[in-house]
Design a protein around this motif. Structure first.
Motif: not given
Length: 113
Positions: A29-32, A62-71
């Motif tokens: 939530x904080x990152x988003x 979408x970019x944030x979601x992709x970074x979190x997906x990689x994380x």
């Protein structure tokens, strides 16, 4: 067949430790939130209006979601209850934060245009 799938999903859900899931949800939530505020500031400074600003919000989400997906090492269901949908969902409060910061920065930068 659906009973085995349900049983497997229930077993997988029981393997998650609730305090860890709560911590992961809080950090997500904080990152988003920070991502949406930053995107709003960028949209305001660039002077984007109408759909271009919301397109920037979707792109930032979408970019944030992709970074979190990689994380999450391509397995978000292991770390949070919602799985990949939890990563992609921007949340209503983040949309409002984006609009608030967008209008604030637009007003500050482009006040005399």
């Amino acid at each position: 067949m659906s009973t085995t799938t349900t049983t497997t999903a229930e077993n997988a859900a029981q393997l998650r430790f609730p305090p860890n899931v709560q911590y992961n949800a809080s950090r997500t939530y904080t990152v988003k939130f920070l991502s949406s505020c930053f995107a709003g500031a960028v949209a305001g400074v660039l002077g984007l209006q109408n759909w271009l600003g919301f397109a920037l919000f979707v792109l930032a989400t979408l970019l944030t979601s992709a970074c979190l997906y990689v994380k999450c090492k391509a397995r978000p269901a292991k770390y949070m209850a919602g799985g990949w949908w939890e990563l992609v969902n921007p949340g209503q409060e983040n949309i409002f934060s984006f609009v608030l910061v967008w209008t604030l920065f637009y007003g500050i930068v482009h006040v005399y245009d």
